[in-house]
Design an enzyme around this catalytic site. Structure first.
Site, PDB file in Angstrom:
ATOM      1  CE  LYS B 183      -1.748   2.596   3.194  1.00  0.00           C
ATOM      2  NZ  LYS B 183      -1.684   3.948   2.596  1.00  0.00           N
ATOM      3  CD  GLU B 257      13.516   3.823   7.545  1.00  0.00           C
ATOM      4  OE1 GLU B 257      13.460   4.640   8.486  1.00  0.00           O
ATOM      5  OE2 GLU B 257      13.453   4.146   6.356  1.00  0.00           O
ATOM      6  CB  CYS B 291      13.122   8.713   8.064  1.00  0.00           C
ATOM      7  SG  CYS B 291      13.801   7.606   6.828  1.00  0.00           S
ATOM      8  CD  GLU B 388      10.999  11.925  11.405  1.00  0.00           C
ATOM      9  OE1 GLU B 388      10.008  11.282  11.737  1.00  0.00           O
ATOM     10  OE2 GLU B 388      11.910  11.483  10.685  1.00  0.00           O
TER      11      GLU B 388
END
Lengths: 287, 481
Positions: B183, B257, B291, B388
């Site tokens: 997906k 991840e 990331c 983040e």
């Protein structure tokens, strides 16, 4: 008249010391016939926290010790255990209700397992790590780093061999650990702690909490300073599942219990892999 | 005298975007049983590009069923040698259609065409090429004499590198003998759907790769499906934790991840101009939607002023604007939602007392944009030093000694990457050893390669993608020893 023996107080092993549980609790350990063997410390949440603190403090130095050094320290554990053969065999025999021969077989396999893992200390990185031929002017290599603090539950059977098979692969790579031995057969684990205390293993690298895993492990599964769980000794699936859920709160690595282990068979590298992290380093190449 | 850039736009003519797309299940595009579609837009213009199917439970079931059937009947029985040839075919078709894929990626994602053309798509082809060769050599990879595949892999990927993340997921999964239901992220489905077409061109057996589009609910249904054997997720730490909770107690093998807050550490002996190039690439590459971005810059105190001066001077030359222009350095933010998140965190930086700076750069009228931004006077307690941001925002801190740099770099629950800039070799290796991070770039940053394992320590996730370590994510490596 025969001499009255001096009995041992069975305590926890935290940061290289042998404290009682801060909760003041103990529980009765019996042989397979229900005959009293000893009162053993029953670890609490506070003991678990103290053990994690000790493990974290020990990690920096242990994880940066040379592989040669860690190998020698593990080998030293085997040497010290060998000197306590009679004690271990008697404890296994009494606790597990097995013959002297079977108890001796188990101990031999446990000592040999320490030697086996001692030899891995300076080799696993050569097999799991490698250089990577990237498409560019860079030198690139991958190496396995220890994961950090591992909280482990030892198998409920094979008290010393199962415990050894869980601890050795965790610490050989530089991790530190908090381990809960079988609550039914904890005596050999305490004797092992005494061996660890006298075999050059820095205090805090292995911490032994006797008591009920179902009570203590949830605190460890939620503890933000624990990096991984080894649930080998958890037999109740629903308990294991709940611990795994709790572990997700800080993305801990979890090794699930796998029924049917033959602790006498030669292990693979799967436990070493489970508690190491591949680190990859890049550097440009240029004149 | 000033030199202005003439526009150098890439042409859209190479892509044909359908007005709507179904789901790719069992080798065919099918209408969603849910009957639902959602719009996908170009974030640089807010123009609607197409309508994409929103898979519901029945669609997820159908996709998993197709993958299971393909696994049982075809893919698990095929020799590694033949699996390899299919994957090589895919790699070649990606190379053949690379220009089209780059344009499509830039239109749907907002990233500069220079990056999709020179970084994303070449790496996509390289990933398939690398993993193709493993398919018939797995017994040499160190996972035992006869490593087994897992079965059906459920894969959920993010929007920052849409096709590249697809490649990182699908290439090793297929090489190791698994079938896939993937997906893509809801804002960037188009290159995944183009990949479905590539699978058809390669005559990949039906059901080996299934692509289902949708939002978070579709992803949740997929990873929670009882008939998947493997779950691989790249995305936020928050969602990763929810997935880890959801698969607890199952036999699904999980790799995650997740987020990062990497430190890029600049020592006083580093060549400043070269380092600044790397630092700029480290945080402003792909609008900071990375990331492993070097979002915390740690400057050694003695050179902090000089480095900041160079950094600001360099940022003034970055060109923000039309992602299809080959001169563009900073493209569009991928979505309005992401822009709001960046704006909110940047505001928190100001509110908490950090000093905000951006170069003067014109912002287009339409679309989602955020100028490259630097915060100084940042402390470790500030949200912009801990959370983040996933945008072009750099938080600058200082240090005096290598020990202090290590302490600050590791002072985060994340552990994905780190950067070290120094001329001293022994210090590089010492620092690399101390970094609790899965990827360490020394005197470079944001380099990727299919042979090079990628993945995190701590709350940045577990498992690796790429290299020999990455194969372990798609093989049954656990035993009861």
């Amino acid at each position: 008249m025969s001499r009255v023996e001096v009995r041992k107080t069975h305590k926890l092993f935290i940061g290289g010391a042998f404290p009682r549980s801060e909760s003041g609790r103990t529980y009765e350990v019996t042989d397979t016939n229900g005959t009293f063997i000893a009162n053993v410390a029953q670890a609490s949440r506070k003991d678990a926290r103290d053990a994690v603190l000790a493990a974290r403090s020990a990690f920096a130095k242990w994880s940066t010790a040379t592989a040669y050094n860690r190998g020698q320290v593990l080998y030293r554990i085997a040497e010290v255990m060998e000197g306590r053969r009679e004690q271990f065999i008697a404890e296994i025999e009494q606790g597990e209700g097995v013959s002297t021969k079977k108890a001796a077989n188990q101990l031999d396999a446990a000592i040999d397992r320490w030697v086996w893992y001692a030899g891995w200390a300076d080799k696993y990185a050569q097999l799991i790590g490698n250089t990577n031929p990237v498409a560019g002017p860079y030198f690139n290599f991958s190496i396995p780093d220890p994961t950090g603090v591992v909280a482990a539950v030892a198998p409920q059977d094979q008290s010393i061999l199962g415990l050894t098979s869980v601890i050795a692969p965790v610490i050989v790579t530089g991790n530190s650990c908090v381990v809960m031995p079988s609550p039914v057969h904890p005596i050999p684990a305490i004797t092992l702690a005494e061996c660890l205390a006298t075999s050059d293993v820095p205090g805090g690298v292995v911490n032994v909490l006797t008591g009920a895993p179902a009570e203590v492990m949830p605190w460890l599964a939620e503890h933000a300073d624990v990096n991984a769980l080894d649930l080998t000794g958890i037999v109740d699936e629903s308990v294991a599942t709940e611990l795994e859920r709790q572990a997700a709160g800080t993305v801990k690595r979890v090794r699930q219990p796998k029924p049917g282990a033959d602790w006498y068979a030669t292990p693979t590298l799967s436990r070493i892999r489970a508690f190491t992290e591949i680190k990859t380093v890049w550097h440009p190449i240029g004149a | 005298m000033t030199f202005d850039y003439a526009p150098a736009p890439e042409s859209q003519a190479i892509v044909n975007i359908d007005s709507n797309y179904g789901l790719f299940i069992g080798g065919k595009f099918v209408e969603p049983k849910s009957g639902e579609y959602f719009k996908t837009i170009n974030p640089a213009t807010e123009e609607v590009l197409s309508a994409v199917a929103e898979a519901g439970q029945a669609d997820v079931d159908a996709a998993v069923k197709a993958a299971r059937k393909a696994y049982d009947k075809t893919w698990s029985k095929m020799s590694g040698k033949d699996r390899a040839k299919y994957i090589f075919r895919i790699a070649r078709i990606i190379q053949e259609r690379s220009r089209e894929l780059a344009v499509l990626e830039t239109l749907d994602n907002g990233k500069p065409i220079r990056e999709s053309r020179d970084v994303d798509i070449p790496l996509v082809a390289a990933h398939f090429f690398y993993h193709a060769g493993w398919a018939d050599k797995l017994e040499f990879a160190g996972y035992g004499p006869d490593p087994k595949s897992l079965g059906v892999a459920a894969q959920v990927i993010p929007w920052n590198f849409p096709l590249l993340m697809l490649a990182w997921k699908i290439a090793p999964a297929l090489a190791c003998g698994n079938t896939v239901v993937l997906k893509p992220a809801e804002t960037t489905s188009l290159t995944a759907l183009a990949f479905a077409d590539i699978c058809q061109q390669a005559d990949l057996p039906p059901g080996v790769v299934n692509i289902i589009t949708g939002a978070g609910d579709t992803g949740r249904m997929l990873v929670e499906h009882p008939d998947v054997n493997k779950v691989a997720f790249t995305g936020s730490t928050e969602v990763g934790k929810a997935i880890q909770r959801a698969v607890a107690g199952t036999n699904k093998k999980l790799t995650l991840e997740l987020g990062g807050k990497a430190a890029n550490i600049l020592f006083d002996d580093a060549p400043i101009d070269q380092a600044i190039e790397g630092i700029v690439n480290g945080i402003y590459f792909n609008q900071g939607h990375v990331c492993c971005a070097g979002s915390r810059l740690l400057l050694q105190e003695s050179i902090a002023d000089e480095a900041l001066h160079s950094l600001k001077r360099r940022l003034q030359t970055l060109r923000l604007g039309d992602p299809m222009d080959k001169n563009t350095d900073i493209g569009a933010i991928n979505s309005r939602a992401q822009l709001s998140k960046i704006e909110e965190l940047a505001k928190s930086g100001e509110d908490e007392g950090a000093q905000r700076w951006s170069p003067t750069c014109p912002i287009p009228d339409k679309g989602f944009w955020f100028p490259p931004t630097v915060f100084t006077n940042v402390t470790q307690a500030h949200r912009i030093a801990r959370e983040e941001i996933f945008g072009p925002v750099l938080s600058v801190l200082t240090f005096r000694t290598p020990e202090e740099a290590v302490e600050k770099a590791n002072n985060t629950p994340f552990g994905l990457s780190a950067g070290i800039w120094t001329e001293k070799g022994s210090r590089i290796l010492w620092m690399a050893d101390k970094m609790r991070a899965g990827v360490v770039w020394a005197n470079t940053f944001n380099r990727f390669d299919p042979t090079s394992p990628f993945g995190g320590f701590k709350e940045s996730g577990f498992g690796r993608e790429g290299g020999i370590a990455g194969l372990g994510a798609y093989l049954d490596t656990e035993d009861n020893s």
